[in-house]
Design a protein around this motif. Structure first.
Motif, PDB file in Angstrom:
ATOM      1  N   GLU A 119      74.505  37.319 -46.517  1.00 41.22           N
ATOM      2  CA  GLU A 119      74.845  36.385 -45.435  1.00 41.22           C
ATOM      3  C   GLU A 119      76.357  36.392 -45.181  1.00 41.22           C
ATOM      4  OE1 GLU A 119      72.699  32.300 -45.372  1.00 41.22           O
ATOM      5  OE2 GLU A 119      72.485  33.101 -47.416  1.00 41.22           O
ATOM      6  N   ASN A 120      77.130  36.341 -46.260  1.00 44.68           N
ATOM      7  CA  ASN A 120      78.587  36.301 -46.107  1.00 44.68           C
ATOM      8  C   ASN A 120      79.124  37.554 -45.424  1.00 44.68           C
ATOM      9  OD1 ASN A 120      79.304  33.748 -47.021  1.00 44.68           O
ATOM     10  ND2 ASN A 120      79.172  34.395 -49.160  1.00 44.68           N
ATOM     11  N   LEU A 121      78.520  38.685 -45.718  1.00 47.68           N
ATOM     12  CA  LEU A 121      78.997  39.928 -45.088  1.00 47.68           C
ATOM     13  C   LEU A 121      78.704  39.916 -43.596  1.00 47.68           C
ATOM     14  CD1 LEU A 121      78.047  42.372 -47.945  1.00 47.68           C
ATOM     15  CD2 LEU A 121      80.351  41.955 -47.055  1.00 47.68           C
ATOM     16  N   LYS A 122      77.571  39.338 -43.226  1.00 45.98           N
ATOM     17  CA  LYS A 122      77.210  39.242 -41.806  1.00 45.98           C
ATOM     18  C   LYS A 122      78.252  38.348 -41.090  1.00 45.98           C
ATOM     19  CE  LYS A 122      73.172  38.330 -38.962  1.00 45.98           C
ATOM     20  NZ  LYS A 122      73.492  37.021 -38.385  1.00 45.98           N
ATOM     21  N   ILE A 123      78.548  37.204 -41.712  1.00 44.76           N
ATOM     22  CA  ILE A 123      79.525  36.266 -41.127  1.00 44.76           C
ATOM     23  C   ILE A 123      80.907  36.935 -41.045  1.00 44.76           C
ATOM     24  CG2 ILE A 123      80.714  34.054 -41.483  1.00 44.76           C
ATOM     25  CD1 ILE A 123      78.127  33.152 -43.008  1.00 44.76           C
ATOM     26  N   LEU A 124      81.266  37.611 -42.128  1.00 47.98           N
ATOM     27  CA  LEU A 124      82.573  38.273 -42.185  1.00 47.98           C
ATOM     28  C   LEU A 124      82.699  39.316 -41.072  1.00 47.98           C
ATOM     29  CD1 LEU A 124      85.063  38.220 -43.969  1.00 47.98           C
ATOM     30  CD2 LEU A 124      83.963  39.823 -45.506  1.00 47.98           C
ATOM     31  N   GLY A 125      81.639  40.071 -40.867  1.00 50.94           N
ATOM     32  CA  GLY A 125      81.611  41.082 -39.797  1.00 50.94           C
ATOM     33  C   GLY A 125      81.845  40.431 -38.441  1.00 50.94           C
ATOM     34  N   GLU A 126      81.168  39.299 -38.218  1.00 50.93           N
ATOM     35  CA  GLU A 126      81.330  38.595 -36.933  1.00 50.93           C
ATOM     36  C   GLU A 126      82.768  38.094 -36.773  1.00 50.93           C
ATOM     37  OE1 GLU A 126      76.694  37.139 -37.030  1.00 50.93           O
ATOM     38  OE2 GLU A 126      78.267  35.604 -37.211  1.00 50.93           O
ATOM     39  N   CYS A 127      83.285  37.486 -37.832  1.00 52.97           N
ATOM     40  CA  CYS A 127      84.650  36.933 -37.767  1.00 52.97           C
ATOM     41  C   CYS A 127      85.686  38.027 -37.533  1.00 52.97           C
ATOM     42  CB  CYS A 127      85.004  36.204 -39.058  1.00 52.97           C
ATOM     43  SG  CYS A 127      84.032  34.742 -39.349  1.00 52.97           S
ATOM     44  N   LEU A 128      85.473  39.182 -38.127  1.00 59.79           N
ATOM     45  CA  LEU A 128      86.466  40.258 -38.015  1.00 59.79           C
ATOM     46  C   LEU A 128      86.125  41.235 -36.887  1.00 59.79           C
ATOM     47  CD1 LEU A 128      87.069  41.031 -41.814  1.00 59.79           C
ATOM     48  CD2 LEU A 128      88.481  39.635 -40.314  1.00 59.79           C
ATOM     49  N   ARG A 168      83.653  43.376 -36.510  1.00 58.01           N
ATOM     50  CA  ARG A 168      83.338  44.736 -36.951  1.00 58.01           C
ATOM     51  C   ARG A 168      81.960  44.765 -37.599  1.00 58.01           C
ATOM     52  NH1 ARG A 168      87.597  46.856 -40.847  1.00 58.01           N
ATOM     53  NH2 ARG A 168      89.161  45.837 -39.589  1.00 58.01           N
ATOM     54  N   ASN A 169      81.432  45.976 -37.705  1.00 57.60           N
ATOM     55  CA  ASN A 169      80.129  46.128 -38.347  1.00 57.60           C
ATOM     56  C   ASN A 169      80.271  45.922 -39.849  1.00 57.60           C
ATOM     57  OD1 ASN A 169      78.975  46.946 -35.886  1.00 57.60           O
ATOM     58  ND2 ASN A 169      79.700  49.047 -36.242  1.00 57.60           N
ATOM     59  N   VAL A 170      79.178  45.530 -40.467  1.00 59.53           N
ATOM     60  CA  VAL A 170      79.190  45.331 -41.928  1.00 59.53           C
ATOM     61  C   VAL A 170      79.603  46.640 -42.616  1.00 59.53           C
ATOM     62  CG1 VAL A 170      77.727  44.803 -43.926  1.00 59.53           C
ATOM     63  CG2 VAL A 170      77.532  43.433 -41.864  1.00 59.53           C
ATOM     64  N   GLU A 171      79.191  47.765 -42.037  1.00 64.87           N
ATOM     65  CA  GLU A 171      79.520  49.086 -42.612  1.00 64.87           C
ATOM     66  C   GLU A 171      81.030  49.313 -42.665  1.00 64.87           C
ATOM     67  OE1 GLU A 171      77.104  48.480 -40.448  1.00 64.87           O
ATOM     68  OE2 GLU A 171      75.417  49.008 -41.754  1.00 64.87           O
ATOM     69  N   GLY A 220      75.043  47.102 -46.526  1.00 73.60           N
ATOM     70  CA  GLY A 220      75.707  48.118 -45.705  1.00 73.60           C
ATOM     71  C   GLY A 220      77.207  48.210 -45.912  1.00 73.60           C
ATOM     72  N   ALA A 221      77.776  47.242 -46.627  1.00 74.12           N
ATOM     73  CA  ALA A 221      79.234  47.269 -46.816  1.00 74.12           C
ATOM     74  C   ALA A 221      79.599  48.235 -47.934  1.00 74.12           C
ATOM     75  CB  ALA A 221      79.741  45.875 -47.144  1.00 74.12           C
ATOM     76  N   ARG A 222      80.875  48.517 -48.039  1.00 75.52           N
ATOM     77  CA  ARG A 222      81.349  49.436 -49.075  1.00 75.52           C
ATOM     78  C   ARG A 222      82.051  48.657 -50.177  1.00 75.52           C
ATOM     79  NH1 ARG A 222      85.004  52.731 -45.751  1.00 75.52           N
ATOM     80  NH2 ARG A 222      85.088  50.776 -44.605  1.00 75.52           N
ATOM     81  N   VAL A 223      81.917  49.152 -51.398  1.00 66.80           N
ATOM     82  CA  VAL A 223      82.444  48.428 -52.553  1.00 66.80           C
ATOM     83  C   VAL A 223      83.606  49.196 -53.161  1.00 66.80           C
ATOM     84  CG1 VAL A 223      81.893  47.513 -54.850  1.00 66.80           C
ATOM     85  CG2 VAL A 223      80.165  47.478 -53.055  1.00 66.80           C
ATOM     86  N   ARG A 224      84.677  48.474 -53.425  1.00 61.27           N
ATOM     87  CA  ARG A 224      85.765  49.079 -54.191  1.00 61.27           C
ATOM     88  C   ARG A 224      85.735  48.456 -55.576  1.00 61.27           C
ATOM     89  NH1 ARG A 224      91.667  49.735 -51.495  1.00 61.27           N
ATOM     90  NH2 ARG A 224      92.515  49.714 -53.592  1.00 61.27           N
ATOM     91  N   LEU A 225      85.368  49.250 -56.562  1.00 65.05           N
ATOM     92  CA  LEU A 225      85.284  48.723 -57.925  1.00 65.05           C
ATOM     93  C   LEU A 225      86.650  48.809 -58.581  1.00 65.05           C
ATOM     94  CD1 LEU A 225      81.943  50.307 -59.165  1.00 65.05           C
ATOM     95  CD2 LEU A 225      82.375  47.906 -58.639  1.00 65.05           C
ATOM     96  N   THR A 263      95.191  45.974 -45.186  1.00 69.55           N
ATOM     97  CA  THR A 263      95.027  46.391 -46.582  1.00 69.55           C
ATOM     98  C   THR A 263      93.697  47.118 -46.783  1.00 69.55           C
ATOM     99  OG1 THR A 263      94.039  44.253 -47.092  1.00 69.55           O
ATOM    100  CG2 THR A 263      96.387  44.481 -47.537  1.00 69.55           C
ATOM    101  N   ASN A 264      92.821  46.983 -45.781  1.00 70.40           N
ATOM    102  CA  ASN A 264      91.459  47.526 -45.872  1.00 70.40           C
ATOM    103  C   ASN A 264      90.669  46.901 -47.021  1.00 70.40           C
ATOM    104  OD1 ASN A 264      89.478  49.097 -44.657  1.00 70.40           O
ATOM    105  ND2 ASN A 264      89.752  50.751 -46.137  1.00 70.40           N
ATOM    106  N   ILE A 265      91.003  45.663 -47.332  1.00 67.29           N
ATOM    107  CA  ILE A 265      90.202  44.869 -48.273  1.00 67.29           C
ATOM    108  C   ILE A 265      89.804  43.605 -47.527  1.00 67.29           C
ATOM    109  CG2 ILE A 265      90.258  43.520 -50.423  1.00 67.29           C
ATOM    110  CD1 ILE A 265      92.137  45.659 -51.551  1.00 67.29           C
ATOM    111  N   HIS A 266      88.502  43.399 -47.397  1.00 72.85           N
ATOM    112  CA  HIS A 266      88.031  42.304 -46.544  1.00 72.85           C
ATOM    113  C   HIS A 266      87.437  41.146 -47.326  1.00 72.85           C
ATOM    114  CE1 HIS A 266      87.858  46.110 -44.196  1.00 72.85           C
ATOM    115  NE2 HIS A 266      88.745  45.394 -43.518  1.00 72.85           N
TER     116      HIS A 266
END
Ligand code: VTB
Length: 345
Positions: free
Chosen positions: A153-162, A164-167, A190-195, A212-215
């Motif tokens: 859910e948070n990724l969907k909201i984040l995509g809308e706020c920014l 951009r697509n979740v991907e 669908g999002a990408r993970v930086r470990l 920064t490419n960190i969302h």
């Protein structure tokens, strides 16, 4: 609060970073931490202030320096009356992490920094040495994403706020067994993970800056550092929420006591009545004035690491102030011996 304090604390984190960077890649995390603590404390004690450590190296019995409750600053000295007027000076609370990411320094990896946050007395949540579930996100998503919602859910909201697509989103998560399901969920959404292996303060703050490419930062790290991250995010207008984690089953590895009941009792003793409470950044850093400073030890998303050259060193720091509403990147050349030349680029 003293406006010059913002300048002085840059030197505090710079000195800690330089000391620690000398131990970069030496495989000795305790030394990398210890020298940072010593350097930070030494510089801090030269500041004209009445400070008290609220988040530090641990309880007085385990930590000889920068322990919780230690008083720091010139005006806490016995002979301070000669140059400090106690009535004029406000008392200051300080949260420190002289070497955030000791393993990163020891193994020469990116993302370690010397960091601290300051506020007037009572302005920073004195977080216990517990874990904290954290959610950090950019200012555009402040108050819209929620730690109680699922990652999907948070990724969907984040995509809308920014917009951009979740991907197109990147989420930082600490590489720990406890995050196995979380990582799977983020990837399936669908999002990408930086470990990252360590250093979630840098990751949290990176969410506050575009480019920064960190969302987002998701997952469980240490609680005291959560307060330091919150202080920066509060000033930046970014999103930060934290929830204490007391169940060893959830954490799987690490610091807290082995019994859930014992941990709950400890929290109660500390005056935390609702152990499941979700804190926002402005509750974790509630002071009227909040200052944050960090200096890169090894290179990171926001700052360069310490670079040594003949006769000196060069550092990059970040100081954020709620009062002046600024985030200042400071590039400093430290001249230790007469250099042959000072390289500007
Ligand atoms: C560390 C460190 C983080 O939390 O992982 C620690 O790298 C606690 O987690 O930056 P573990 O006990 O699983 O290592 C931080 O210090 C801060 O949140």
């Amino acid at each position: 609060m003293e406006s010059t304090l913002g300048l002085e604390i840059i030197e505090v984190v710079e000195q800690a970073a330089i000391a620690s960077a000398k131990w970069m890649g030496k495989g000795e995390k305790n030394t990398a931490d210890q020298v940072a603590v010593e350097a930070m404390r030494e510089r801090m004690n030269k500041i004209h202030m009445r400070g008290r450590i609220v988040i530090g190296e641990g309880e007085r019995d385990d930590a000889p320096m920068l322990y919780i409750g230690e008083e720091v600053g010139i005006c806490t000295r016995e002979d301070a009356k000669a140059y400090c007027n106690p009535e004029e000076l406000i008392e200051i609370d300080i949260a420190v992490d002289p070497c955030e990411g000791t393993n990163l320094v020891a193994y020469g990896q990116n993302g370690s920094m010397a960091v601290l946050a300051i506020s007037e007395k009572g302005g920073l949540f004195a977080a216990p040495d517990f874990y904290m579930k954290k959610l950090a996100a950019p200012p555009a998503a402040k108050g819209k994403v929620d730690i109680n919602k699922s990652a999907t859910e948070n990724l969907k909201i984040l995509g809308e706020c920014l917009e951009r697509n979740v991907e197109e989103l990147v989420v930082v998560v600490m590489d720990r067994p406890r995050h196995k399901e979380l990582i799977q969920e983020i990837r399936s959404a669908g999002a990408r993970v930086r470990l990252i292996s360590d250093g979630d303060v840098s990751a949290a703050i990176s969410c506050g800056f575009a480019g920064t490419n960190i969302h987002a930062l998701m997952g469980i790290g240490a609680a005291p550092e959560g307060v330091i991250s919150a202080a920066a995010m509060r000033c930046l207008g970014g999103h930060f929420q934290g929830q204490l984690i007391y169940d060893p089953e959830v954490v799987k590895t690490g610091l807290i006591g082995e019994s859930r009941e014992g941990n709950l009792a400890r929290l109660k003793e500390m005056g935390i009545d609702d152990p499941d409470r979700v804190y926002t950044d402005s509750e974790l850093a509630s002071g009227e004035t909040v200052l944050f400073a960090a200096c890169g030890i090894t290179p990171g998303t926001l700052m360069e690491g310490v670079r040594f050259f003949y006769g000196g060193a060069r550092t990059q720091s970040l100081v954020i102030s709620s009062q002046s509403q600024t985030a200042r990147f400071v590039d400093t050349i430290h001249i230790q011996e007469q250099p042959k030349y000072i390289e500007l680029k």
